[in-house]
Design a protein around this motif. Structure first.
Motif, PDB file in Angstrom:
ATOM      1  N   PRO A   1      -4.339  -3.126   8.173  1.00 13.58           N
ATOM      2  CA  PRO A   1      -3.685  -2.332   7.383  1.00 13.58           C
ATOM      3  C   PRO A   1      -4.022  -2.595   5.839  1.00 13.58           C
ATOM      4  O   PRO A   1      -4.314  -3.429   5.555  1.00 13.58           O
ATOM      5  CB  PRO A   1      -2.062  -2.668   7.823  1.00 13.58           C
ATOM      6  CG  PRO A   1      -2.194  -3.832   8.256  1.00 13.58           C
ATOM      7  CD  PRO A   1      -3.558  -3.944   8.986  1.00 13.58           C
ATOM      8  N   PRO A   2      -3.791  -1.498   5.185  1.00  8.53           N
ATOM      9  CA  PRO A   2      -4.220  -1.579   3.583  1.00  8.53           C
ATOM     10  C   PRO A   2      -3.853  -2.752   2.974  1.00  8.53           C
ATOM     11  O   PRO A   2      -4.498  -3.460   2.267  1.00  8.53           O
ATOM     12  CB  PRO A   2      -3.654  -0.340   3.052  1.00  8.53           C
ATOM     13  CG  PRO A   2      -3.352   0.772   4.220  1.00  8.53           C
ATOM     14  CD  PRO A   2      -3.133  -0.176   5.431  1.00  8.53           C
ATOM     15  N   GLY A   3      -2.520  -3.199   3.072  1.00  7.11           N
ATOM     16  CA  GLY A   3      -1.965  -4.622   2.490  1.00  7.11           C
ATOM     17  C   GLY A   3      -2.937  -5.810   2.627  1.00  7.11           C
ATOM     18  O   GLY A   3      -2.788  -6.627   1.799  1.00  7.11           O
ATOM     19  N   ARG A   4      -3.353  -5.827   3.907  1.00  9.53           N
ATOM     20  CA  ARG A   4      -4.250  -7.034   4.255  1.00  9.53           C
ATOM     21  C   ARG A   4      -5.726  -6.796   4.302  1.00  9.53           C
ATOM     22  O   ARG A   4      -6.528  -7.806   4.469  1.00  9.53           O
ATOM     23  CB  ARG A   4      -3.861  -7.669   5.635  1.00  9.53           C
ATOM     24  CG  ARG A   4      -2.392  -7.981   5.472  1.00  9.53           C
ATOM     25  CD  ARG A   4      -1.972  -8.925   6.761  1.00  9.53           C
ATOM     26  NE  ARG A   4      -2.340  -8.236   8.166  1.00  9.53           N
ATOM     27  CZ  ARG A   4      -1.307  -7.568   8.827  1.00  9.53           C
ATOM     28  NH1 ARG A   4      -0.125  -7.494   8.275  1.00  9.53           N
ATOM     29  NH2 ARG A   4      -1.690  -7.106  10.063  1.00  9.53           N
ATOM     30  N   ARG A   5      -6.094  -5.372   4.114  1.00  6.41           N
ATOM     31  CA  ARG A   5      -7.560  -5.130   4.538  1.00  6.41           C
ATOM     32  C   ARG A   5      -8.552  -5.612   3.407  1.00  6.41           C
ATOM     33  O   ARG A   5      -9.575  -6.146   4.012  1.00  6.41           O
ATOM     34  CB  ARG A   5      -7.649  -3.647   4.312  1.00  6.41           C
ATOM     35  CG  ARG A   5      -9.059  -3.340   4.790  1.00  6.41           C
ATOM     36  CD  ARG A   5      -9.304  -1.657   4.635  1.00  6.41           C
ATOM     37  NE  ARG A   5      -8.433  -0.951   5.625  1.00  6.41           N
ATOM     38  CZ  ARG A   5      -7.861   0.008   5.202  1.00  6.41           C
ATOM     39  NH1 ARG A   5      -7.743   0.643   3.835  1.00  6.41           N
ATOM     40  NH2 ARG A   5      -6.956   0.553   6.146  1.00  6.41           N
ATOM     41  N   TYR A   6      -8.176  -5.766   2.231  1.00  7.39           N
ATOM     42  CA  TYR A   6      -9.255  -6.432   1.268  1.00  7.39           C
ATOM     43  C   TYR A   6      -9.374  -7.888   1.509  1.00  7.39           C
ATOM     44  O   TYR A   6     -10.701  -8.570   1.706  1.00  7.39           O
ATOM     45  CB  TYR A   6      -8.728  -6.311  -0.132  1.00  7.39           C
ATOM     46  CG  TYR A   6      -9.633  -6.849  -1.287  1.00  7.39           C
ATOM     47  CD1 TYR A   6     -10.571  -5.664  -1.690  1.00  7.39           C
ATOM     48  CD2 TYR A   6      -9.850  -8.217  -1.453  1.00  7.39           C
ATOM     49  CE1 TYR A   6     -11.550  -6.287  -2.612  1.00  7.39           C
ATOM     50  CE2 TYR A   6     -10.951  -8.599  -2.247  1.00  7.39           C
ATOM     51  CZ  TYR A   6     -11.761  -7.607  -3.056  1.00  7.39           C
ATOM     52  OH  TYR A   6     -12.863  -8.110  -3.894  1.00  7.39           O
ATOM     53  N   TRP A   7      -8.394  -8.602   1.703  1.00  3.71           N
ATOM     54  CA  TRP A   7      -8.345 -10.107   2.319  1.00  3.71           C
ATOM     55  C   TRP A   7      -9.383 -10.139   3.381  1.00  3.71           C
ATOM     56  O   TRP A   7     -10.205 -11.099   3.529  1.00  3.71           O
ATOM     57  CB  TRP A   7      -7.106 -10.637   2.167  1.00  3.71           C
ATOM     58  CG  TRP A   7      -6.315 -10.930   1.007  1.00  3.71           C
ATOM     59  CD1 TRP A   7      -5.216 -10.397   0.679  1.00  3.71           C
ATOM     60  CD2 TRP A   7      -6.613 -11.959  -0.122  1.00  3.71           C
ATOM     61  NE1 TRP A   7      -4.921 -10.825  -0.667  1.00  3.71           N
ATOM     62  CE2 TRP A   7      -5.924 -11.837  -1.156  1.00  3.71           C
ATOM     63  CE3 TRP A   7      -7.830 -12.622  -0.051  1.00  3.71           C
ATOM     64  CZ2 TRP A   7      -5.824 -12.364  -2.361  1.00  3.71           C
ATOM     65  CZ3 TRP A   7      -7.931 -13.363  -1.566  1.00  3.71           C
ATOM     66  CH2 TRP A   7      -6.733 -13.263  -2.373  1.00  3.71           C
ATOM     67  N   ALA A   8      -8.960  -9.464   4.311  1.00  5.55           N
ATOM     68  CA  ALA A   8      -9.894  -9.711   5.629  1.00  5.55           C
ATOM     69  C   ALA A   8     -11.232  -9.536   5.645  1.00  5.55           C
ATOM     70  O   ALA A   8     -12.172 -10.171   6.210  1.00  5.55           O
ATOM     71  CB  ALA A   8      -9.101  -8.571   6.817  1.00  5.55           C
ATOM     72  N   LEU A   9     -11.588  -8.345   4.777  1.00  8.94           N
ATOM     73  CA  LEU A   9     -12.857  -8.004   4.664  1.00  8.94           C
ATOM     74  C   LEU A   9     -13.768  -8.906   3.952  1.00  8.94           C
ATOM     75  O   LEU A   9     -14.876  -9.123   4.176  1.00  8.94           O
ATOM     76  CB  LEU A   9     -13.004  -6.495   4.303  1.00  8.94           C
ATOM     77  CG  LEU A   9     -12.824  -5.465   5.312  1.00  8.94           C
ATOM     78  CD1 LEU A   9     -12.575  -4.166   4.586  1.00  8.94           C
ATOM     79  CD2 LEU A   9     -13.661  -5.522   6.622  1.00  8.94           C
ATOM     80  N   THR A  10     -13.019  -9.507   2.794  1.00 12.15           N
ATOM     81  CA  THR A  10     -13.845 -10.222   1.911  1.00 12.15           C
ATOM     82  C   THR A  10     -14.166 -11.400   2.334  1.00 12.15           C
ATOM     83  O   THR A  10     -15.221 -12.142   2.320  1.00 12.15           O
ATOM     84  CB  THR A  10     -12.906 -10.170   0.326  1.00 12.15           C
ATOM     85  OG1 THR A  10     -13.867 -10.853  -0.346  1.00 12.15           O
ATOM     86  CG2 THR A  10     -11.816 -11.238   0.600  1.00 12.15           C
ATOM     87  N   TRP A  11     -12.923 -12.117   3.455  1.00 17.02           N
ATOM     88  CA  TRP A  11     -13.320 -13.277   3.796  1.00 17.02           C
ATOM     89  C   TRP A  11     -14.363 -13.057   5.096  1.00 17.02           C
ATOM     90  O   TRP A  11     -14.801 -13.908   5.660  1.00 17.02           O
ATOM     91  CB  TRP A  11     -11.902 -14.121   4.029  1.00 17.02           C
ATOM     92  CG  TRP A  11     -11.120 -14.791   2.811  1.00 17.02           C
ATOM     93  CD1 TRP A  11     -10.372 -14.235   2.211  1.00 17.02           C
ATOM     94  CD2 TRP A  11     -11.787 -16.094   2.457  1.00 17.02           C
ATOM     95  NE1 TRP A  11      -9.983 -15.312   1.375  1.00 17.02           N
ATOM     96  CE2 TRP A  11     -10.807 -16.260   1.326  1.00 17.02           C
ATOM     97  CE3 TRP A  11     -13.179 -16.767   2.657  1.00 17.02           C
ATOM     98  CZ2 TRP A  11     -11.020 -17.426   0.632  1.00 17.02           C
ATOM     99  CZ3 TRP A  11     -13.103 -17.937   1.868  1.00 17.02           C
ATOM    100  CH2 TRP A  11     -12.267 -18.246   0.842  1.00 17.02           C
TER     101      TRP A  11
END
Length: 468
Positions: free
Chosen positions: A127-137
């Motif tokens: 979901p958008p709230g966690r997507r950036y962290w998920a994709l960058t790591w």
């Protein structure tokens, strides 16, 4: 009577490149483990054979750099009046060419792994709230196993999953997801034992070991990743109502992927300790065996068919090597040239050049390191790959660094310059790889999307080097 055209079948790729690079890898490992310089002969000859066979398909810039590397080694031999620089040049060129070969083999097993596909799907569909962290790591961790294959895999999945009807939202989401992956991926050279960047730096700085640089490098990588998240949050305010996302699947896939990475790292460290070799050499030895075991596990159908599983795995890896090794001729030529230049240039640089350069900064070595980082980035923006500049600077400064120059800070500065340049330079491999996958220009993916982030990260790194 109908006339049928003869069936045209494409010729199978020549086995010469795969055999040649395989020989370079095996001979380099044998030379490193035994210390016998006789192994440099097959390593060097096989590397020459590979480059000659692929020369028509090598781009002008790698060709030019190979020619410069040969000229530098010849000049070093003339200056010393003997052939002593040649073995070191062959050893380094072979090592730089062989290390990515081992990682390519690992990538071939990883891209067919259901675990890898499930983990990638989980990261992309957050979901958008966690997507950036998920994709960058995710870009960071998957890059440890796949190298540039992580960019291909995740960017392709992003393209397939980004199906929002609103074109404006679709473009913004694509930009945020792709930059998240890239910002995680480019920090990998700061500490990863599977990164050619850190390998080049450690080869040029004999007093350093991976464990000396890894803690500081990882802390810097985490800091830059946090900075990337802050830049994303400031540029794009979170929506009050988030759209419904696809089911990302179970999180255990990412846990399994992390377990694989930890297992590979532990095996490499244990092998280095047991054999008394460097971590880089141990990694080159462990990775092909780990690849075979991973591919065999995927082909496993039961204890009674273990021989068939191993046979299928060997066939899969061999076929992939035969297809992919010729395609890597530009990168291999670049790596080999970097080894030649960095090895030969040591004899051509005056002995007092490094202390004199540091002295220009009035006894402030931190400012010298800041200038070095900016120089690496500036040259990358001008089109000169950091593979060449970082390997050269590491050899020139790391062989006998001035007393006031901390080798660990030097390594972090060079790795930082490398990392921050490959995400913004339009001609870097990462930008050139991602741009066509999402039908964008390199200028758009590099300077426009990552320019602000890279400038802030460069300022942060410069501040840290100057103050600490």
């Amino acid at each position: 009577m109908a006339v049928t055209s003869p069936t045209v079948t494409s010729a199978a790729p020549s086995p010469v490149p795969a055999v040649a690079l395989g020989t370079v890898l095996a001979a380099t490992i044998a030379q490193g483990m035994s210390g016998a310089s006789v192994w440099l002969i097959p390593a060097g000859l096989a590397l020459v054979l590979y480059l000659v066979a692929g020369w028509p398909g090598i781009r002008p810039v790698p060709r030019l750099l190979v020619a410069i590397g040969i000229a530098v080694v010849v000049a070093a031999m003339i200056r010393r009046g003997n052939a002593a620089p040649l073995p070191e040049a062959v050893a380094r060129a072979s090592f730089f060419a062989a290390f990515p070969v081992a990682m390519t083999l690992l990538r071939e097993a990883a891209v067919t792994s259901p675990l890898m596909l499930r983990a990638s799907r989980y990261l992309v569909n957050q979901p958008p709230g966690r997507r950036y962290w998920a994709l960058t790591w995710g870009g960071h961790l998957i890059g440890l196993l796949l190298s540039f294959g992580a960019l291909t895999l995740l960017t392709t999945m992003i393209r397939q999953s980004n199906t929002t009807a609103d074109a404006r939202i679709r473009d913004i989401r694509e930009k945020r997801m792709v930059t998240a992956v890239m910002r995680g991926f480019i920090t990998m050279p700061l500490w990863s034992p599977t990164s050619i960047a850190l390998i080049a730096i450690l080869q040029g700085t004999p007093s350093l070991h991976w464990i000396d640089v890894a803690p500081v490098g990882f802390a810097l990588a985490a800091t830059i990743i946090v900075l990337g998240w802050l830049v994303d949050r400031l540029q794009y305010r979170p929506r009050s109502v988030a759209p419904v996302e696809a089911d990302p699947g179970p999180w255990t896939a990412v846990l399994g992927l992390a377990g694989l990475i930890l297992a590979l790292t532990a095996l490499c460290i244990a092998t280095a300790w047991l054999t008394g070799s460097s971590l880089q050499l141990a990694t080159m030895l462990v990775v092909p065996l780990f690849t075979l075991a991973w591919a065999t596990a995927q082909a496993w159908t039961g204890p009674a068919a273990w021989r068939a599983a191993i046979g299928r795995s060997i066939g899969q890896i061999g076929g992939a090597a035969r297809a992919s090794f010729p395609a890597g001729r530009n990168e291999t030529a670049l790596f080999a040239a970097s080894g030649l230049i960095s090895a030969g240039a040591v004899d051509l640089i005056p002995a007092g050049a490094a202390p004199w350069l540091v002295g220009l900064f009035a006894g402030h070595p931190g400012l010298f390191l800041v200038a070095l980082v900016w120089l690496v980035v500036a040259l990358a923006l001008a089109g000169l790959t950091p593979m060449v500049t970082v390997a050269l600077f590491a050899s020139a400064l790391g062989q006998s660094p001035p007393p006031e120059l901390d080798p660990i800070k030097l390594a972090v500065a060079l790795a930082g310059g490398w990392a921050l340049s490959v995400g913004v330079a339009p001609l870097s491999n990462s930008v050139l790889l991602v741009a066509p996958l999402i039908q964008r220009t390199p200028i758009e993916v590099g300077p426009r999307w990552n320019g602000l982030f890279s400038a802030l990260a460069l300022a942060l790194l410069s501040l840290g080097l100057a103050l600490f």
